[in-house]
Design an enzyme around this catalytic site. Sequence first.
Site, short mmCIF file in Angstrom:
data_model
loop_
_atom_site.label_atom_id
_atom_site.label_comp_id
_atom_site.label_asym_id
_atom_site.label_seq_id
_atom_site.Cartn_x
_atom_site.Cartn_y
_atom_site.Cartn_z
N LYS A 1 0.41 -7.58 -26.23
CA LYS A 1 0.98 -8.06 -24.96
C LYS A 1 1.12 -6.92 -23.96
CE LYS A 1 4.76 -9.71 -26.96
NZ LYS A 1 4.52 -9.32 -28.38
N ARG A 11 11.57 -15.96 -25.74
CA ARG A 11 11.41 -15.81 -27.19
C ARG A 11 12.19 -16.84 -27.98
NH1 ARG A 11 9.96 -9.91 -27.30
NH2 ARG A 11 9.54 -9.43 -29.46
N ARG A 25 1.12 2.75 -34.68
CA ARG A 25 1.79 3.17 -33.45
C ARG A 25 3.08 3.93 -33.77
NH1 ARG A 25 3.67 -1.18 -29.17
NH2 ARG A 25 5.18 -1.53 -30.82
N ARG A 48 9.29 4.62 -31.38
CA ARG A 48 10.05 3.37 -31.45
C ARG A 48 10.60 3.19 -32.85
NH1 ARG A 48 7.43 -1.84 -28.47
NH2 ARG A 48 8.73 -2.86 -30.04
N ARG A 73 10.62 -8.41 -37.81
CA ARG A 73 10.26 -8.83 -36.44
C ARG A 73 9.30 -10.03 -36.49
NH1 ARG A 73 8.09 -3.23 -34.29
NH2 ARG A 73 7.41 -4.43 -32.47
#
Length: 193
Positions: free
Chosen positions: A14, A89, A128, A134, A146
């Site tokens: 996204k 969401r 990542r 993060r 998640r």
Amino acid sequence: MFNLILFGPPGSGKGTQSEKLIARYGLKHLSTGDLLRSEIANQTALGLAAKSLMDKGQLVPDEVVIGMIDAALVNNPKARGFLFDGFPRTKAQSVALDELLQKKGAEINVVLALDVTEDELIKRLLNRGLTSGRSDDTKEDVIRARIVEYHNKTSTVADHYSKFGKVVLIKGEGNVDEIFDALGTEIDKRLDK
Ligand code: AP5
Ligand code: MG
């Protein structure tokens, strides 16, 4: 106005595709994840409360993100349209967004849903996590949490907009530019109308 939801599970691309889409179409990018991380960086009360949930891979309360989106819509009165990334969401967030847009005489024009397999999502996010900083990318159990939140609470958002014939599924694996072209084709069809 042209308003687009870029939809998909964590790691589906996204953010990557949003950067390219806003450059081409001049939309205002609203990512609730980015807005929350900026609150954390500024050590606000909202950010500190959100961080403990985000670190566990859980959604923050609806009223928090709806308030952030409400403020962003008010603060950008001249936007030609918005690209919503990571929002809505939950069903409650979708209903709130529809109402906020309605007040502006606008609506969601299309929901482009990126389709990526779970194995690929986990691979991308762990990768990542090596460099992103993060905290929700580094542990595989948090990444899986998640994805579970996505299945339990977020996939219903697509059902909500499907009722209005607004959802288009896009293959989200493969070359980034090819995925961008597929997204652009769907947007162009609707901009021409
Ligand atoms: P948020 O920041 O929205 O994160 P997310 O949805 O979990 O997903 P990501 O941003 O990690 O992935 P993405 O789909 O943007 O993919 P990206 O382009 O980065 O939310 C974080 C947290 O905030 C939530 O868990 C929740 O706690 C809270 N939150 C946020 N919004 C909320 C809301 N509305 N309500 C409640 N809570 C909320 O790509 C991922 C990786 O893949 C990158 O490394 C990228 O380079 C790579 N990649 C991208 N495309 C490709 C490709 N085609 N091939 C190979 N690799 C690719
Ligand atoms: Mg993102």
